[in-house]
Every structure is written in structure tokens, then in C-alpha cells.
Enzyme design. Sequence first.
Site, short mmCIF file in Angstrom:
data_model
loop_
_atom_site.label_atom_id
_atom_site.label_comp_id
_atom_site.label_asym_id
_atom_site.label_seq_id
_atom_site.Cartn_x
_atom_site.Cartn_y
_atom_site.Cartn_z
N PRO A 18 0.85 -1.20 0.00
CA PRO A 18 0.00 0.00 0.00
C PRO A 18 0.88 1.24 0.00
O PRO A 18 1.85 1.31 0.75
CB PRO A 18 -0.79 -0.12 1.31
CG PRO A 18 0.02 -1.03 2.18
CD PRO A 18 0.76 -1.95 1.26
N VAL A 20 0.31 5.55 -0.26
CA VAL A 20 -0.52 6.73 -0.47
C VAL A 20 -0.06 7.45 -1.73
O VAL A 20 1.14 7.56 -1.99
CB VAL A 20 -0.43 7.66 0.77
CG1 VAL A 20 -1.00 9.03 0.47
CG2 VAL A 20 -1.15 7.04 1.94
N GLU A 43 -3.66 3.54 1.49
CA GLU A 43 -4.49 3.58 2.70
C GLU A 43 -5.59 4.61 2.53
O GLU A 43 -5.35 5.76 2.13
CB GLU A 43 -3.64 3.97 3.92
CG GLU A 43 -4.48 4.10 5.17
CD GLU A 43 -3.75 4.83 6.29
OE1 GLU A 43 -3.79 4.36 7.41
OE2 GLU A 43 -3.15 5.88 6.03
N CYS A 116 1.46 2.89 10.04
CA CYS A 116 1.80 4.26 9.63
C CYS A 116 2.20 5.11 10.84
O CYS A 116 1.40 5.28 11.77
CB CYS A 116 0.60 4.89 8.92
SG CYS A 116 0.97 6.55 8.35
N HIS A 183 6.24 -5.12 8.35
CA HIS A 183 7.28 -4.19 7.89
C HIS A 183 8.37 -4.23 8.97
O HIS A 183 8.13 -3.82 10.12
CB HIS A 183 6.67 -2.78 7.75
CG HIS A 183 7.66 -1.73 7.37
ND1 HIS A 183 7.36 -0.39 7.35
CD2 HIS A 183 8.97 -1.82 7.01
CE1 HIS A 183 8.42 0.30 6.99
NE2 HIS A 183 9.41 -0.55 6.78
N GLY A 216 12.24 -4.43 2.52
CA GLY A 216 13.55 -4.72 1.92
C GLY A 216 13.96 -3.87 0.74
O GLY A 216 15.03 -4.07 0.15
N ALA A 242 7.31 -1.93 -1.63
CA ALA A 242 6.78 -0.57 -1.80
C ALA A 242 7.72 0.21 -2.71
O ALA A 242 7.51 0.30 -3.92
CB ALA A 242 6.63 0.11 -0.44
N ARG A 243 8.80 0.77 -2.13
CA ARG A 243 9.63 1.69 -2.91
C ARG A 243 10.23 1.08 -4.18
O ARG A 243 10.24 1.72 -5.25
CB ARG A 243 10.73 2.27 -2.02
CG ARG A 243 10.19 3.25 -1.00
CD ARG A 243 11.19 3.52 0.09
NE ARG A 243 11.49 2.30 0.86
CZ ARG A 243 12.48 2.17 1.72
NH1 ARG A 243 13.31 3.18 1.92
NH2 ARG A 243 12.65 1.04 2.39
#
Length: 503
Positions: A18, A20, A43, A116, A183, A216, A242-243
Site C-alpha cells: 500500500p 498513499v 491507505e 503508519c 514491515h 527490503g 513498496a519503494r
Amino acid sequence: MATSLGKLGFHGKMILAPMVRVGTLPMRLLALDYGADIVYCEELIDLKMVQCERVVNNVLETVDFIAPDERVMFRTCSKEKDRVVFQMGTADPERALAVAKLVENDVAAIDVNMGCPKEYSTKGGMGSALLSDPEKIEAILTALVRGISKPVTCKIRILPTLEETVSLVKRIEKTGVAAIAVHGRMKEERPRHAVHCDYIQAVAHNVSIPVIANGGSLDLIKTYDDIEQFQETTGASSVMLARAAMWNPSIFRSQGMVSVDEVMEEYVKYAVRYDNNTFNTKYCLCQMLRDRVESPMGKQLHAAQTNEEICEVFGMTDFFKKTMAELEAYKKALDANSSSLSDQPVLDGDVITMAIKFERREYPPQITPKMYLLEWSRKEKLEQPVYETEQRAQDRCFQSTVMVANKKYRSTLWEKSKKFAEQAAAIVCLRTLGVPEGRIGEGYSGLVNKRKREEKKCTTSVDESSADLAHRKRRLTEPSQKEEQESNDSLVVVNGSCGQTVS
Ligand SMILES: Cc1cc2nc3c(=O)[nH]c(=O)nc-3n(C[C@H](O)[C@H](O)[C@H](O)COP(=O)(O)O)c2cc1C
């Protein structure tokens, strides 16, 4: 409630985390194209979501959840239906359940964000604030697991010690969740800090539900092969990115990554096709540009204010125009199709509906179906028809419902103006009741045409100014004054100097 994991499973899966602003429909579809198995949406806060209305967008072929201020909070489509996880921010079991029920038929699973660390989340007791309130966690997750028919998951950060983390996850497991994303950072830690693989490993070792390893991206996962390596190191069932996926979602591609430029182009295509919020599109593209964000292209992108201007930056103006033209043509075809589909009334809840458009050219000047309906209601000694109109966000079109004799009537087709939408609703009512509506060629009905004709004749013969006539109309039609002023559609009950009453 019984839940089926469907395509989810959470074993051996590569998952888009997820994010934003990033995790809206275009990015989710792109990640799926490149090989992601499951995609989480950004989110969405329960307080905003509970106010949303679910709207089927036939033109974009999406399901939209639209806030009262007309913002599309969540847009999804059938392509991702069995793989999209809806993540919410919540600190309230009842509200969480209400939101989950609102979206559950359009998504594959529901997730609660418990990681978060941002103040906007924690000050409302949401996000990582929940980590220090296990009772609240249990209440929320239990309400969701019992209340909906889709799998429920949650995403946490790790606690200061291994023992505390494992103990919390064990409590969470007992609520019946289908999986848990961990996470591997504490809430005080920043994204640049090293991820604690040992914590994720300990959790995976101590619970039997699938554990999804996350965190990671920065130093461990740079290629497709690293994803599997991260899963092995953490002993988790699946991996969530994510990134690394935000920078280049083709990391999910087993044949190797494609260039960011190519990815950006594909992303823009989805953003235009699904009318993505321009600000989010820009944000996502800037993240993909990374250190090129200060380049001339980055600056041009930064200045873009619309999806069309974004297309210009990428030399995709033709694509933009073509897509817009296709969508417009599709919309017209849909409208034409539904109007030819049926003139038969269909009951939708307590509303009688028909697929009808108001075509001005089908009626003589000064004559409208609304007039006919008003006059008929008077003749039948009914209350005046009451119109309620709504405007939808995606194309600002209008749809009206008219209430006559405690029954509601509405056209299923949306109109460009409020006036036309009201006329369409009036037609549905008149046709359902078998009452004339004033169309050219319909023949004299005794309701309106003659009087209107007379009115015109009289106006000409005494050379009255229209202002005078309007004044007299108002004076002589006292009971319908408001309606007349509002819609300019009500009837002249007494015909100026001719003095004929009509009904
Ligand atoms: C731009 C951005 C937005 C994020 N938004 C969310 C979010 O909405 N919900 C959430 O649980 N985590 C969110 N996160 C955290 C990520 O899901 C993830 O936990 C974190 O980035 C670590 O994973 P990574 O190392 O793969 O980046 C966000 C991260 C980024 C970079």
C-alpha cells in the site's frame, strides 16, 4: 463468516505494498501486468470512506467510491477484482466494518494499516498508534473477520523487542486474519534504516498464518531475483514491495526489468485511460524519475496541471486525444444503446426507471414534458411534481428523480444539464402513466398545446411585451409561482387578455 482466499493464498506471492498517492488504479494495474500477484490500494481513511457512494462508471468500466465533495476516493475495475486488497486506516471497529461492507464485493480482501507512523494517522489512534492498543486491534480485526465474507489482513511494524513483536502477532493470529504483513522496522525508524529481517523471521517461525515480509526495498531488493532471496532470508510466505516497485514496477517481471522511460509511458496510458487524479499521476511519475526530477523533463512534469499536459511532457498528446475520443464515442454508444434498449419501465428499488433522453427538437418551442406533467398533476388534483437532481463526479452529468403521487420516476440515462435531466424524469413518469407529453406529432391532448398556442396568439395581437406577460403569468398563477420561477416550465393558467382557463 466463511472466507475463501480465492487467488490470494498469500503463499509465494509478490505483492505491491500500500502506498498513499502511488497505489491508485494505474499503478496497481501496471504492477499486475508486470507480474505482481496481489496489489494493495493506498491507505484510505474510514471516516472519509463511510461517506462514499458506490457508483458504477460505465464509461471507464470501473467501480468508483465517491465522496460527498465528488472526489473519487477509490476506483477499481474487474481486471484487479480478485487481486486487489483494500487497505483502510481505522481506529474504530464499527466504522471499519461499515467501510469493509461498502467495498467487499469489489475487492479481494480487506487490510488494516497498523504501521503508519505519521502524525495524521496516529493522532486519530490509527496506524502505528494501534500497536500499543492490542485490545483495539483485536476488536477491529474480530469485527471484520466476523462481519465480512472476504479475507482480512493487517500490516504492522515491529515492536521494540522480538518477544513483544511475536506476542502481538500471536494475538492477531487468534482473531482469524488470513495473513499478516510485517514491515521490519520499528515505528520510530525511518525508511533509510536497515530492515530487521530477524524480527520477520521470528514472527514467521512462530505463527501458522502466512507472513508477508516487507521493508527490503532500499538495500536488499534491487532485482526480481532479490525478491525470492528476501523471502528466503526472512522465512516469510510472501514478499511485499513498496519503494522498489514505486521506482520501477517492472521489478515484478521475471524476464528482467524494462527501462523506467518505457514504464512511465505505460503508467501514463493507464492514468489517462482511468482518469487518474493529476496530482497523484505527477507524484508517481516524479518518484519514478528519481534523480532526474530536476532535469528539464522533471521540471516540465512538475509544471503540468492536467493529464493532458502530462501527456505533452512524454510526447503522448496523440495518445491523449485518441483515448479521449474513444471514451467519448463509447459514452455516446452506451447512451444510444440504452435508449434503444427499452422503453419499458423497470423497477429499481422504489423508483420506476426507463432509458430516456430528452431531445429538445422532438417538442414544439415553449412546450416541455415538465409542463405536461405539472398540468396533468393539477388536473388530477395531485401535489405538484417534486424533482430531485444529483450530479455525478466523473463527467458532471445530471440525473433527476421526480415524485408524483408518492411514486418516483427516473431516467437511467444521465444528461448534460439539470433542466434536461428533469425533463427526462418527467417523460419517464408520463410514459409510464400513459399520459401525453407534448411531443411533435402526438396530437392535441387538451393539456397544454392549445393554451400555449393561444398564449402566443394573444401576445402577438395585443403587442404585449414578454415582461408584461410574464408579470401577468406570475400574478395569475399564484399556486405555481415558485415552480414557474425556478424552472420556467409551468403553465399559463389564464391566457393573458384572452382570459381562457385551460384545464
Ligand atoms: C510513497 C509511500 C506511501 C506509503 N503509503 C503507505 C500506506 O498507505 N499504507 C501503508 O501501510 N504503508 C505505506 N507506506 C509504507 C510501505 O507500504 C512500506 O511498508 C515501506 O515503504 C517499506 O517497504 P519497502 O522497503 O518495500 O519500501 C508507504 C510508503 C511509501 C514510500
